[in-house]
Design a protein around this motif. Structure first.
Motif, PDB file in Angstrom:
ATOM      1  N   GLU A 141       0.815  -1.217   0.000  1.00 27.14           N
ATOM      2  CA  GLU A 141       0.000   0.000   0.000  1.00 27.14           C
ATOM      3  C   GLU A 141       0.849   1.268   0.000  1.00 27.14           C
ATOM      4  N   ASN A 142       2.128   1.153   0.374  1.00 30.26           N
ATOM      5  CA  ASN A 142       3.014   2.319   0.390  1.00 30.26           C
ATOM      6  C   ASN A 142       3.857   2.447  -0.879  1.00 30.26           C
ATOM      7  N   ILE A 143       3.703   1.512  -1.800  1.00 30.32           N
ATOM      8  CA  ILE A 143       4.494   1.563  -3.032  1.00 30.32           C
ATOM      9  C   ILE A 143       3.827   2.530  -4.006  1.00 30.32           C
ATOM     10  N   LYS A 144       4.460   3.669  -4.212  1.00 26.49           N
ATOM     11  CA  LYS A 144       3.937   4.662  -5.146  1.00 26.49           C
ATOM     12  C   LYS A 144       4.349   4.294  -6.570  1.00 26.49           C
ATOM     13  N   MET A 145       3.543   4.730  -7.515  1.00 28.53           N
ATOM     14  CA  MET A 145       3.798   4.381  -8.908  1.00 28.53           C
ATOM     15  C   MET A 145       5.201   4.786  -9.348  1.00 28.53           C
ATOM     16  N   ARG A 146       5.665   5.942  -8.867  1.00 27.46           N
ATOM     17  CA  ARG A 146       6.972   6.417  -9.325  1.00 27.46           C
ATOM     18  C   ARG A 146       8.107   5.510  -8.861  1.00 27.46           C
ATOM     19  N   TYR A 147       7.902   4.771  -7.736  1.00 24.71           N
ATOM     20  CA  TYR A 147       8.958   3.897  -7.239  1.00 24.71           C
ATOM     21  C   TYR A 147       9.348   2.835  -8.264  1.00 24.71           C
ATOM     22  N   ILE A 148       8.400   2.444  -9.111  1.00 23.36           N
ATOM     23  CA  ILE A 148       8.702   1.436 -10.130  1.00 23.36           C
ATOM     24  C   ILE A 148       9.825   1.930 -11.035  1.00 23.36           C
ATOM     25  N   PHE A 149       9.791   3.242 -11.344  1.00 18.40           N
ATOM     26  CA  PHE A 149      10.755   3.813 -12.284  1.00 18.40           C
ATOM     27  C   PHE A 149      11.965   4.441 -11.593  1.00 18.40           C
ATOM     28  N   THR A 150      11.794   4.898 -10.346  1.00 20.62           N
ATOM     29  CA  THR A 150      12.912   5.557  -9.659  1.00 20.62           C
ATOM     30  C   THR A 150      13.676   4.625  -8.724  1.00 20.62           C
ATOM     31  N   ILE A 151      13.043   3.529  -8.300  1.00 20.76           N
ATOM     32  CA  ILE A 151      13.686   2.629  -7.335  1.00 20.76           C
ATOM     33  C   ILE A 151      13.844   1.213  -7.887  1.00 20.76           C
ATOM     34  N   PHE A 152      12.735   0.551  -8.207  1.00 22.92           N
ATOM     35  CA  PHE A 152      12.771  -0.890  -8.461  1.00 22.92           C
ATOM     36  C   PHE A 152      13.448  -1.261  -9.785  1.00 22.92           C
ATOM     37  N   ILE A 153      13.074  -0.607 -10.879  1.00 26.15           N
ATOM     38  CA  ILE A 153      13.718  -0.923 -12.162  1.00 26.15           C
ATOM     39  C   ILE A 153      15.198  -0.543 -12.141  1.00 26.15           C
ATOM     40  N   PRO A 154      15.572   0.683 -11.669  1.00 29.18           N
ATOM     41  CA  PRO A 154      17.006   0.996 -11.580  1.00 29.18           C
ATOM     42  C   PRO A 154      17.765   0.045 -10.660  1.00 29.18           C
ATOM     43  N   ASN A 155      17.132  -0.356  -9.548  1.00 29.78           N
ATOM     44  CA  ASN A 155      17.802  -1.280  -8.634  1.00 29.78           C
ATOM     45  C   ASN A 155      18.095  -2.610  -9.319  1.00 29.78           C
ATOM     46  N   PHE A 156      17.128  -3.100 -10.089  1.00 32.58           N
ATOM     47  CA  PHE A 156      17.330  -4.360 -10.808  1.00 32.58           C
ATOM     48  C   PHE A 156      18.469  -4.216 -11.818  1.00 32.58           C
ATOM     49  N   TRP A 157      18.528  -3.056 -12.485  1.00 30.99           N
ATOM     50  CA  TRP A 157      19.591  -2.813 -13.460  1.00 30.99           C
ATOM     51  C   TRP A 157      20.956  -2.761 -12.777  1.00 30.99           C
ATOM     52  N   HIS A 158      21.046  -2.046 -11.653  1.00 32.55           N
ATOM     53  CA  HIS A 158      22.313  -1.967 -10.924  1.00 32.55           C
ATOM     54  C   HIS A 158      22.750  -3.359 -10.464  1.00 32.55           C
ATOM     55  N   MET A 159      21.792  -4.157 -10.008  1.00 27.71           N
ATOM     56  CA  MET A 159      22.110  -5.505  -9.544  1.00 27.71           C
ATOM     57  C   MET A 159      22.679  -6.352 -10.685  1.00 27.71           C
ATOM     58  N   VAL A 160      22.000  -6.340 -11.830  1.00 24.08           N
ATOM     59  CA  VAL A 160      22.428  -7.164 -12.970  1.00 24.08           C
ATOM     60  C   VAL A 160      23.814  -6.746 -13.455  1.00 24.08           C
ATOM     61  N   THR A 161      24.026  -5.444 -13.636  1.00 30.18           N
ATOM     62  CA  THR A 161      25.324  -4.979 -14.144  1.00 30.18           C
ATOM     63  C   THR A 161      26.437  -5.222 -13.132  1.00 30.18           C
ATOM     64  N   ASP A 162      26.134  -5.049 -11.852  1.00 31.71           N
ATOM     65  CA  ASP A 162      27.153  -5.225 -10.817  1.00 31.71           C
ATOM     66  C   ASP A 162      27.556  -6.684 -10.650  1.00 31.71           C
ATOM     67  N   LEU A 163      26.572  -7.571 -10.634  1.00 29.47           N
ATOM     68  CA  LEU A 163      26.847  -8.973 -10.330  1.00 29.47           C
ATOM     69  C   LEU A 163      27.348  -9.762 -11.531  1.00 29.47           C
ATOM     70  N   TRP A 164      26.865  -9.426 -12.729  1.00 33.13           N
ATOM     71  CA  TRP A 164      27.128 -10.320 -13.858  1.00 33.13           C
ATOM     72  C   TRP A 164      27.746  -9.660 -15.091  1.00 33.13           C
ATOM     73  N   ILE A 165      27.832  -8.341 -15.146  1.00 32.20           N
ATOM     74  CA  ILE A 165      28.335  -7.696 -16.359  1.00 32.20           C
ATOM     75  C   ILE A 165      29.660  -6.972 -16.118  1.00 32.20           C
ATOM     76  N   LYS A 166      29.721  -6.130 -15.102  1.00 27.47           N
ATOM     77  CA  LYS A 166      30.910  -5.311 -14.866  1.00 27.47           C
ATOM     78  C   LYS A 166      32.091  -6.134 -14.367  1.00 27.47           C
ATOM     79  N   ASN A 167      33.284  -5.566 -14.563  1.00 23.37           N
ATOM     80  CA  ASN A 167      34.469  -6.093 -13.905  1.00 23.37           C
ATOM     81  C   ASN A 167      34.252  -5.974 -12.400  1.00 23.37           C
ATOM     82  N   LYS A 168      34.352  -7.083 -11.690  1.00 27.64           N
ATOM     83  CA  LYS A 168      33.974  -7.097 -10.276  1.00 27.64           C
ATOM     84  C   LYS A 168      34.793  -6.120  -9.434  1.00 27.64           C
TER      85      LYS A 168
END
Length: 642
Positions: A141-168
């Motif tokens: 109930e506290n998840i605002k629509m903007r969080y999808i674009f400002t928090i959750f999608i960017p967080n998923f992107w940072h996770m993917v690039t950090d764990l599996w794409i970038k030089n560790k």
């Protein structure tokens, strides 16, 4: 109940810890504004507002500029979370939380839905009987629509690039861990400069900082930390399980980790005052105090010839004890307002249409506090257009990037053991600083107490050793409230970890419980920002504010030194080490400068994000036109052939 009524943690409610930033009254000259100093403080060279990181900044700044007049003030204690923290110093847990599988977005959604589909009775039973109960929940109930674009999608992107794409070794994980690691040399430098023993700030000890693995866990701790060492060097070794409960199957020791001294706040406050008295022998009060609610920052251009650079000229605040409003002038400010702090820009009062008319007319007769830095030019009007779009559809009026609140459980367990029944190994284990996934145990205090065995006058006594242990863990987000299953599971896990369920003559109970609040950014990393040339803030510290308090303080001082042209370098002590943070990439932790100057119309330039968006938009338009033109030509060519 008091919390729900807003009696204690009301500052955590949205908007209740919001600081407005606006132009200083243009009817007063800079000299007149500067002369209206607060009687309590006088004119300050530096004002530090907030919790542990700004307190550390104050001491580090004082060591660099010992003749400067400074003041540190705590905001309301319920703004900052330092008194609900585990006070753990752990380099291994300073990384973004997505290093653990249970903290990654998709799994968080899965486990939260799983909890919701079972009955409350079954959930409570699970929390009280399963050590591997996942203490993560989503507050939908506290998840605002903007969080999808400002928090959750960017967080998923940072996770993917950090764990599996970038030089560790070049990943965000690596640099954030390095940021936490620099606390140790900073503490040793403070000790060398002040004479404070290192142990009064940071406690290590032999085999004291442990990570435990339990039977039935799906993750092997040793394998996990071997993998984490691919990102940053975090030495560890496996040690004996002696003294732990029977269900603990693996114990790792981290020699570089430890505990931030429980009395660190008082220690640093005392040191600040003692050093200030070296220059002001008549000083009869502490230069670090509390009861301060920051409400407003007043800014103006640094000079008429450099209008794109702004300075904070005054801070307005409320004494929460008396309710009186005060105003203090300071040459530079260091601010950290805890998990709920926000900085909102009061935009100039000129409308977009009024500005368009001024551009057409070629002049403006309005006062500067109405038009801000806007001028009757096309470039300034374009800046106003971008600001209007950002303020209307996005979060342009806020200086901080978006973040969400989260809360874990923080409880104090009082444990008493009969010294005649407990061996030395067990006593040693109880005094350690122990970690698991999303859970921590740290020793606050211990004391031996002799108790009469009967009510008879000559009754023999029995000696108990009592331990006050802080248990913290879990994460409910976005929310400032905790879930009860966290505390239930922490208590059950504690019983199994220490073997309390099979110990004879051991007494224990929870004597305090509260939320362990934090603010979390999309990157799961600390954020820094230069509000103005002479003002710096940090925010969204996540759950590692204490682990990084010394590094955060040093970074804030360095940011002011890099940006503030009015800071006289001749005042600086020549023997101060300036290389504590070398080799760390802060580009993803530091917000882009000039946001405030752009929002107030003083800087007409576009931010990197605006340039990127407009460039992509232009490419899209050109590509669309090219495809349309090609399709039309092909259609015409086909018709001619027919």
């Amino acid at each position: 109940q008091l919390d729900r009524e807003g009696k204690l943690f009301e500052r955590w409610n949205e908007g209740n810890n919001e600081v407005s930033i606006e132009l200083a009254d243009d009817k007063k000259t800079p000299e007149e504004s500067e002369s209206r100093t607060d009687e309590k403080n006088g004119h300050l060279d530096a004002l530090f507002i907030g919790g542990p990181s700004t307190l550390t900044s104050a001491l580090l700044y004082q060591l660099r500029y010992p003749k400067h007049h400074i003041q540190h003030v705590f905001a309301d204690r319920f703004d900052s979370n330092y008194d609900g923290s585990a006070y753990y110093y752990h380099q291994r847990d300073a990384a973004p939380i997505y290093i653990n599988r249970v903290n990654r977005g998709p799994y968080c959604v899965y486990i939260d839905l799983h909890k919701r589909f079972i009955s409350p009775i079954k959930l409570a039973h699970h929390a009280e009987t399963d050590r591997n109960h996942v203490k993560i929940s989503l507050n939908w109930e506290n998840i605002k629509m903007r969080y999808i674009f400002t928090i959750f999608i960017p967080n998923f992107w940072h996770m993917v690039t950090d764990l599996w794409i970038k030089n560790k070794k070049k990943s965000k994980i690596a640099h954030v861990i390095q940021h936490a690691c620099r606390s140790v040399p900073i503490v040793h430098a403070i000790s060398a400069s002040t004479g404070l023993p290192v142990e009064t700030m940071l406690i290590h000890g032999e085999n004291k900082a442990n990570y435990v693995g339990f039977a039935g866990s799906t993750t092997d701790p040793k394998s996990h930390f071997t993998w984490l060492n691919k990102f940053a060097d975090i030495p560890f070794e496996e040690i004996s399980r002696e003294g732990f409960g029977s269900e603990v199957v693996q114990v790792l020791n981290f020699p570089n980790d430890g505990l931030v001294a429980p009395m660190i706040i008082g220690t640093l406050q005392k040191q600040l005052t003692e050093r200030a008295k070296l220059n002001e022998p008549e000083l009869d009060k502490s230069i670090s105090s509390g009861g301060f609610k920051l409400t407003k920052l007043l800014v103006r251009p640094i000079s008429s010839g450099s209008s794109t650079h702004l300075r904070v000229v005054r801070a307005e605040w409320i004494d929460i004890v008396t309710g009186h409003t005060h105003s203090t002038a300071a040459d530079r400010l260091f601010i950290s307002l805890g998990p709920s702090g926000q900085f909102k820009i009061v935009s100039p009062k000129i409308t977009w249409m009024q500005h368009a008319f001024d551009v057409l007319r070629g002049s403006s007769q309005r006062p500067s506090n109405v038009i801000g830095g806007y001028t009757p030019t096309l470039l300034s009007f374009w800046r106003h257009t971008l600001n209007s779009i950002s303020n209307t559809f996005f979060r342009g009026v806020y200086c901080c990037k978006d973040f969400i609140s989260a809360s874990g459980s923080s409880s104090v367990l009082l444990l008493g053991v009969d010294l005649s029944e407990v061996n030395a190994a067990k006593l040693d284990v109880i005094s350690r600083f122990v970690d698991g996934v999303n859970q921590h145990w740290t020793l606050i205090a211990q004391r031996d107490v002799s108790l009469l065995q009967t009510n008879e006058p000559n009754s023999p006594t029995k000696t108990y050793r009592f331990f006050a242990i802080q248990m913290t863990g879990g994460g409910n987000f976005p929310s400032r409230f905790i879930r009860p299953d966290y505390m239930l599971n922490l208590l059950y896990t504690t019983e199994k970890m220490y073997g309390l369920d099979v110990m004879k003559n051991a007494v224990y109970d929870i004597v305090q419980s509260r939320g362990c609040g934090r603010a979390v950014s999309a990157q799961n990393t600390i954020r820094f920002s230069n509000l103005a040339d002479n003002a710096v803030i940090n925010y969204a510290l996540g759950g590692i504010g204490m682990s990084t308090m010394f590094s955060n303080g040093e970074k804030m001082v360095q940011m002011i030194e890099e940006q503030d042209s009015m800071l006289r370098k001749t005042d600086k002590q020549s023997n101060v080490n300036e290389h504590f943070l070398e080799g760390i990439d802060y580009s993803f932790m530091v917000d882009e400068k000039q946001h405030l100057a752009r929002s107030l119309g003083f800087d007409d330039s576009m931010s990197h994000k605006e340039k990127r968006v407009l460039t992509r938009l232009a490419y899209t338009i050109v590509l669309t036109l090219a495809i349309t033109l090609w399709a039309n030509r092909k259609k015409v060519h086909s018709e001619k052939r027919i």
